[in-house]
Scaffold this active site. Structure first.
Site, mmCIF file in Angstrom:
data_model
loop_
_atom_site.group_PDB
_atom_site.id
_atom_site.type_symbol
_atom_site.label_atom_id
_atom_site.label_comp_id
_atom_site.label_asym_id
_atom_site.label_seq_id
_atom_site.Cartn_x
_atom_site.Cartn_y
_atom_site.Cartn_z
ATOM 1 N N GLU A 1 -60.233 -66.037 44.174
ATOM 2 C CA GLU A 1 -59.674 -67.008 45.292
ATOM 3 C C GLU A 1 -59.528 -67.366 46.137
ATOM 4 O OE1 GLU A 1 -58.820 -72.019 43.393
ATOM 5 O OE2 GLU A 1 -57.701 -70.312 42.715
ATOM 6 N N CYS B 1 -58.495 -69.826 39.045
ATOM 7 C CA CYS B 1 -57.743 -70.702 38.779
ATOM 8 C C CYS B 1 -57.539 -71.005 37.184
ATOM 9 C CB CYS B 1 -57.374 -71.294 40.121
ATOM 10 S SG CYS B 1 -55.236 -71.582 40.614
ATOM 11 N N LYS C 1 -66.661 -73.526 40.513
ATOM 12 C CA LYS C 1 -65.586 -73.618 39.715
ATOM 13 C C LYS C 1 -66.372 -74.946 39.161
ATOM 14 C CE LYS C 1 -60.786 -74.196 40.391
ATOM 15 N NZ LYS C 1 -59.551 -74.256 41.169
#
Length: 521
Positions: A264, A376, A325
């Protein structure tokens, strides 16, 4: 005056609860003392035993606020006020737990109701507000213990129930009011649970196919918030590391990978709109000759918006499938009530453009293998992981950027969460971080590789492609929903029992009966 006396009477209990909260915080990384959970839970229950709902709320809140203060001090990187606000917010959920658990402890089925209430509390913290914060779940700390293997059967919520139940059983054994028969049953049940967990075996066998993957950690030029604004350097660090990988492959020092994973924020500059960034990525892709999963921040879809994505970049066809995301971090990647808060909290301007959530599940087919991409903090959210498993993910990928929190314990906590996801799903997890921790985790939770922090790291691993589903994956959210429902049922039954007047013993004056119905403050 009477309120002060009441507060003074419960002060010793509040002190015990605060101590229990501190102990529970030490269960997790970077402290890593999971056995303390079986001391913290009984201590909390001892503090709640026999008190009123109001006192239960105060005691539970003291426990919860202390627990989160010890668990997530890393948030003070953003600001001490942010760390305090989060600890208070999450702690109040445990205030509600204390309010209901204090009454459930008076019910004959309290041994069942209390751990179910704990699951319900974790469900609430993982859901609200703004999508919740599921960081403090008991299950996350148990990847190295036999109990952790139960996650493959009952999932993360089910494992939390088991851990809370064991804590309740310890309390039942030690509680002075417990009958000898109850103590014996609790002791036998606890030993049986631990014994059964040690018998669970976790398969790591694949479907006969393997994939060779390279995780690239290019590192960042600074720590904490310092790395912000140096996006081009970060991208070139990952380019350099990938070119070094190509040299190692050519020299026979490394296996040629089938896929390369960048983390990321390996580029914070939109490669679709910036020629220099696109050139860096294409140079890396052509050098290794295989697809790279690039972590990129893209502009849009709306004005003053952005998306954090994983892009499959092929050496022949260029950029292809994109996963955006789905669960951006509030106050980190977007600001709720932005227009109302920005005039008063100038620090929030550092967040920049609002991150718009993606709409599609992160299952990316690459050369005949389905990779489940989560980015994440998403690894802590059940629905994100469940969706990629339902979508047919054969290998899990976690693209992450923990540079802001490097050296604070947060990367270790996230890596521990990732290990539990490997056990729960029965999938190999490939972790790529900008600055650490990157690594490879086997389907049984064992670590093949774990990088250091703030160092370049490239690791190549051959991992199995798996199709078999764990029982936890098949059950999906049912254990959580059932246990939460039972917890709510237990709270309702306890409250109904509380309202029923006790039958007076023969010869007992009415006044004496009324006095026994009162509960301590």
């Amino acid at each position: 005056m009477e309120r002060l006396r009441a507060l003074w009477r419960i002060l010793p209990r509040l002190i015990v609860a605060v101590g229990a909260g501190a102990l529970l915080g030490l269960v997790f990384e970077p402290h890593d003392h999971p056995w303390l959970a079986f001391l913290a839970v009984p201590l909390l229950l001892a503090a709640l035993s026999g008190v009123s709902m109001k006192a239960g709320f105060l005691i539970g809140s003291g426990f919860g606020i202390t627990y989160y203060a010890v668990l997530v001090p890393w948030l003070s990187i953003i600001g001490g006020d942010a760390a305090i606000a989060l600890a208070v917010l999450e702690g109040l959920f445990y205030g509600v737990f204390g309010m209901f658990a204090s009454q459930a402890l008076k019910h004959k089925l309290w041994i069942l109701w209390v751990p179910c209430l704990w699951v319900a509390t974790e469900y609430a913290t993982a859901s609200v507000p703004f999508g919740g914060f599921p960081w403090g779940r008991l299950a996350w700390a148990f990847a190295d213990l036999p109990l952790g293997k139960l996650a493959s059967l009952v999932g993360i919520p089910g494992l939390t129930f088991v851990i809370a139940l064991l804590g309740v059983l310890v309390f039942a054994v030690l509680r002075r009011r417990s009958a000898l028969s109850l103590r014996a049953v609790a002791l036998v049940a606890g030993i049986a649970i631990v014994g059964v967990s040690s018998l669970v075996t976790l398969s790591t066998e694949g479907n006969g196919k393997t994939v060779t993957a390279a995780m690239v950690q290019g590192n960042v030029p600074g720590k904490g918030l310092e790395f912000l604004g140096r996006a081009r350097t970060v991208t070139r660090n990952h380019l350099t590391a990938t070119l070094d990988l190509r040299k190692a492959v050519d020299a026979g020092a490394q296996l040629k990978p089938d896929i390369v994973i960048w983390p990321e924020n390996s580029t914070d500059i939109d490669p679709y709109k910036d020629a220099a960034t696109r050139q860096d990525i294409e140079q890396a892709v052509k050098a290794v000759g295989v697809p790279i999963l690039v972590g990129a921040v893209l502009e849009g879809p709306g004005p003053n918006e952005r998306q954090t994505t994983g892009i499959v970049w092929d050496p022949k066809t260029g950029p292809g499938d994109v996963y955006a995301k789905r669960h951006p971090v509030p106050f980190g990647e977007y600001i709720p009530f932005r227009e109302q808060l920005l005039p008063y909290i100038k620090r929030l301007e550092m967040v920049g453009r609002q991150t718009a959530p993606g709409k599609t599940v992160g299952v990316l087919p690459i050369n005949g293998v389905n990779y489940g991409d989560v980015i994440c903090f998403e690894v802590a959210y059940d629905d994100i992981v469940s969706d990629v498993m339902k979508g047919g993910a054969q290998i899990l990928v976690v693209q992450t950027n923990n540079a802001t929190y490097g050296g604070t314990g947060q990367p270790e906590q996230q890596f521990a969460i990732t290990r539990m996801r490997a056990i729960e799903t029965g999938r190999t997890v490939l972790v790529a971080s900008t600055s650490g921790i990157s690594g490879v985790i086997h389907p049984d939770g064992k670590i093949e590789h774990k990088s250091g922090q703030f160092v370049p790291d490239v690791y190549v691993a051959s991992v199995p492609v798996r199709d078999a589903k764990t029982l936890a994956t098949t059950l999906g959210g049912w254990p959580q929903w059932i246990l939460t429902g039972l917890g709510i049922m237990g709270a309702v039954l306890a409250l109904l029992a509380r309202r029923k007047p006790r039958a007076a013993e023969p010869g007992t004056p009415p006044a004496a009966t009324e006095s026994r119905e009162k509960v301590p403050a």
